[in-house]
Motif scaffolding. Structure first.
Motif, PDB file in Angstrom:
ATOM      1  N   ILE A 289       0.810  -1.213   0.000  1.00  0.00           N
ATOM      2  CA  ILE A 289       0.000   0.000   0.000  1.00  0.00           C
ATOM      3  C   ILE A 289       0.847   1.268   0.000  1.00  0.00           C
ATOM      4  O   ILE A 289       0.316   2.364  -0.137  1.00  0.00           O
ATOM      5  CB  ILE A 289      -0.984   0.003   1.191  1.00  0.00           C
ATOM      6  CG1 ILE A 289      -0.249  -0.127   2.529  1.00  0.00           C
ATOM      7  CG2 ILE A 289      -2.003  -1.105   1.026  1.00  0.00           C
ATOM      8  CD1 ILE A 289      -1.161  -0.063   3.738  1.00  0.00           C
ATOM      9  N   MET A 290       2.139   1.137   0.172  1.00  0.00           N
ATOM     10  CA  MET A 290       3.054   2.277   0.028  1.00  0.00           C
ATOM     11  C   MET A 290       4.432   1.734  -0.323  1.00  0.00           C
ATOM     12  O   MET A 290       4.898   0.781   0.288  1.00  0.00           O
ATOM     13  CB  MET A 290       3.120   3.107   1.315  1.00  0.00           C
ATOM     14  CG  MET A 290       4.059   4.319   1.214  1.00  0.00           C
ATOM     15  SD  MET A 290       4.125   5.310   2.742  1.00  0.00           S
ATOM     16  CE  MET A 290       2.578   6.190   2.635  1.00  0.00           C
ATOM     17  N   CYS A 361      -1.365   6.347   6.516  1.00  0.00           N
ATOM     18  CA  CYS A 361      -1.460   5.076   5.792  1.00  0.00           C
ATOM     19  C   CYS A 361      -1.562   3.906   6.768  1.00  0.00           C
ATOM     20  O   CYS A 361      -2.396   3.007   6.600  1.00  0.00           O
ATOM     21  CB  CYS A 361      -0.248   4.910   4.883  1.00  0.00           C
ATOM     22  SG  CYS A 361      -0.268   3.408   3.892  1.00  0.00           S
TER      23      CYS A 361
END
Length: 608
Positions: A289-290, A361
């Motif tokens: 996701i990052m 996040c």
């Protein structure tokens, strides 16, 4: 006229062509030497330029008062783009289906159900790491003039140089390293250390800091749990470095399938890194996701965040020193206030900056996945950053502060080759609890877990002691230090004791005796080799700092073992050692003394 807004609503044909070109450019991968040059340039220069063109060009086109300007411009762009795509298609690329098959086979073998099909290849493995460091450093230096990086470098350099001058450390370094006998003194220290560090000798560095049994809160079951999880998270730590370090790990592992790819091919594109990371960790691409870009930054350490659904964890993996900027962070070793104690200045700032960058996040991911834990892992600089960030999150209850739903989220840290980064001025239960699930590892003679401003001063003081001893006890017209350094003359017992039991230098502000912020350190050393030429390791639980009269790892001098002190630091070496421990624990395959016990952890070196 504003030519950078609402481009989607102007010149739709041109917009579609540019969006398609940007997507094709992001997905393009060049193999071999071309890839090592093109892929990073594509990520750092071409893709950003294309993105900006996608914003601006459609607005320019729509502003020209001619009919069919949109369609004509789009056609003019499609022709050269089509030619480039045709040429790219002529370049041979690995079949994606075969890549998937290889990944499945590799995962199967890495679960210890299959013996290796190829022997470890340490030479090529080290070459991968060198290529990766060089590529990332090149990107780091190329982007130095942009985004404020140059100013950050200058400011951090001024602070470091200023501290060295004001603190008096500069004079200590000058006294020892400008001495004509400096090299001889270091060689004498290295000989004395080596004479008492072989596995099986009575007073090794590891033995001097080892627990006599399991530390509190650890038993056989807990140890198995630590090892089982560390197998996963040490791979995350390698993956944070990117393609080259992953291939380094594969080449060193004895339980992986044969590596069919040239060890000089190391694609550095973001897309290639993401796919390689996913295959290596056996996770879905959507679960990363990052993922930070290649290169380096003195303000923000590189990292990625993934959802590990098998482990039930949100994982923050932090890259270690892999660029010149990373070395600058490492060098800022003077201390600053941190969690009611003192911490390594550069790494504390890295931890603070990283959290500000990733907290939204991570908080969102934990809320979206109730019941998941947060695992922070890394190697080297990444391990130090992970340990300090874990300490801060737990000590200050930061997750609960961010969102009350996260009050009971477990936070754990797996730190591989962490440097000493923290000194607790106040011994209290809250600090101990904040460190309680930080699991730290040392491999062989790795120098980094012993490297701090204090340990450098300790080494310098030992060099001065050796020099003074030789000047006061040498024979006329005979260079005793040169003879000892060359191994021709034995090192006198009293000098040996001075070297092995070097006292801490007088404390000065900013050079506190930092330690690894964990309740214990697992120190792994090779004790044998199996029939497949794989190294077999055992481990000991060691104290990160002194307890009463018992030494900790932060009391030890830096071991001068060239070049092994660097080679032993590489994260793939940690992967190999942890795999060895787990294989013995689960399967008891290898007929070595370590398997005569219920667990590889031994209170004493057994092979006298």
């Amino acid at each position: 006229m504003d030519i950078s807004l609402n481009h989607k609503h102007k010149s739709p044909a041109v917009t579609r062509v540019l969006d398609g070109a940007k997507k094709d450019l992001e997905d393009a991968e060049f193999p071999g030497y071309i890839g090592k040059v093109f892929n990073p340039v594509r990520d750092e220069v071409l893709v950003p330029v294309t993105s900006k063109a996608t914003e601006i060009v459609p607005n320019i086109t729509s502003a020209i008062p001619l009919p069919y300007m949109d369609d004509a411009s789009a056609f003019a762009m499609r022709v050269p783009i089509a030619a480039i795509k045709f040429g790219y298609g002529m370049i041979p690329h690995k079949d994606p289906g075969q890549e998937g098959h290889d990944a499945i086979a590799q995962e199967f073998d890495s679960a210890f159900h299959q013996i290796t099909l190829s022997k470890p290849q340490p030479l090529f493995a080290n070459l991968y790491a060198v290529i990766g460091f060089a590529a990332n450093s090149a990107i780091d230096l190329a982007t130095l003039p942009f985004g404020g990086k140059l100013g950050n470098w200058v400011e951090s350099s001024k602070k470091l140089i200023g501290y060295i001058g004001v603190s008096g450390i500069g004079e200590e370094l000058k006294e020892s390293f400008t001495d004509p006998n400096a090299i001889e003194n270091m060689l004498i220290i290295a000989r004395a250390q080596a004479a008492h560090n072989d596995v099986g000798t009575a007073n090794t560095r590891r033995l001097r800091t080892a627990f006599s049994s399991y530390p509190p809160s650890v038993d056989d079951s807990k140890f198995k749990d630590i090892l089982t999880n560390s197998i996963t998270y040490v791979k995350y730590a390698s993956a944070a470095y990117g393609v080259a370090m992953i291939d380094n790990s594969i080449l060193l592992q004895a339980f992986n399938t044969e590596v069919v790819k040239s060890p000089l091919i190391a694609e550095s594109s973001k897309g290639a890194r993401q796919r390689k990371i996913c295959r290596y960790l056996n996770i879905e691409e959507k679960d990363i996701i990052m993922l930070s870009e290649s290169g380096g930054s003195i303000e923000l350490v590189k990292h990625f965040i993934a959802i590990d659904r098998k482990k039930g964890a949100v994982v923050l993996s932090i890259r270690g020193t892999y660029t010149i900027s990373g070395l600058k962070i490492d060098a800022s070793g003077y201390t600053e206030d941190f969690c009611d104690g003192k911490a390594h200045n550069g790494i504390a700032k890295a931890a603070n900056n990283l959290w500000e960058h990733v907290k939204k996040c991570i908080v969102d991911a934990l809320i979206d996945n109730p019941g998941y834990e947060l695992v922070i892992t890394g190697h080297s600089l990444g391990a130090g950053t992970a340990a300090l960030l874990t300490l801060k999150l737990k000590y200050k209850d930061i997750l609960a502060t961010e969102n009350a739903k996260l009050k009971n989220v477990k936070v754990r840290c797996y730190a591989f080759a962490p440097p000493p980064v923290y000194y607790g001025e106040k011994e209290n239960k809250k600090i101990k609890d904040a460190m309680s699930e930080t699991y730290a590892f040392i491999h062989e003679n790795d120098c980094v877990p012993f490297a701090s401003a204090d340990s450098v001063r300790r080494l310098v003081a030992t060099m001065v002691e050796v020099d003074d001893y030789n000047k006061n006890n040498g024979l006329p017209f005979i260079n005793s230090s040169a003879l000892m350094a060359a191994g021709i003359k034995s090192i006198p017992k009293d000098l040996m004791e001075k070297i092995l039991e070097s006292e801490a230098p007088k404390a000065i502000a900013g050079a506190d005796q930092l330690a690894i912020p964990a309740p214990f350190v697992m120190w792994m050393r090779k004790i044998d080799q199996d029939k497949d030429e794989r190294p077999v390791y055992n481990a000991m639980f060691c104290r990160p700092k002194a307890v009463n009269d018992l030494k900790g790892t932060n009391d030890l001098n830096i071991l001068l073992d060239f070049p092994e002190m660097i080679n032993d630091h590489m994260n793939p070496q940690y992967e190999r050692a942890i795999n060895s421990l787990k294989e013995q624990l689960l399967h008891h395959k290898n007929p070595v003394p370590v398997c005569e016990f219920s667990t590889p952890i031994q209170p004493e070196e057994q092979r006298h």
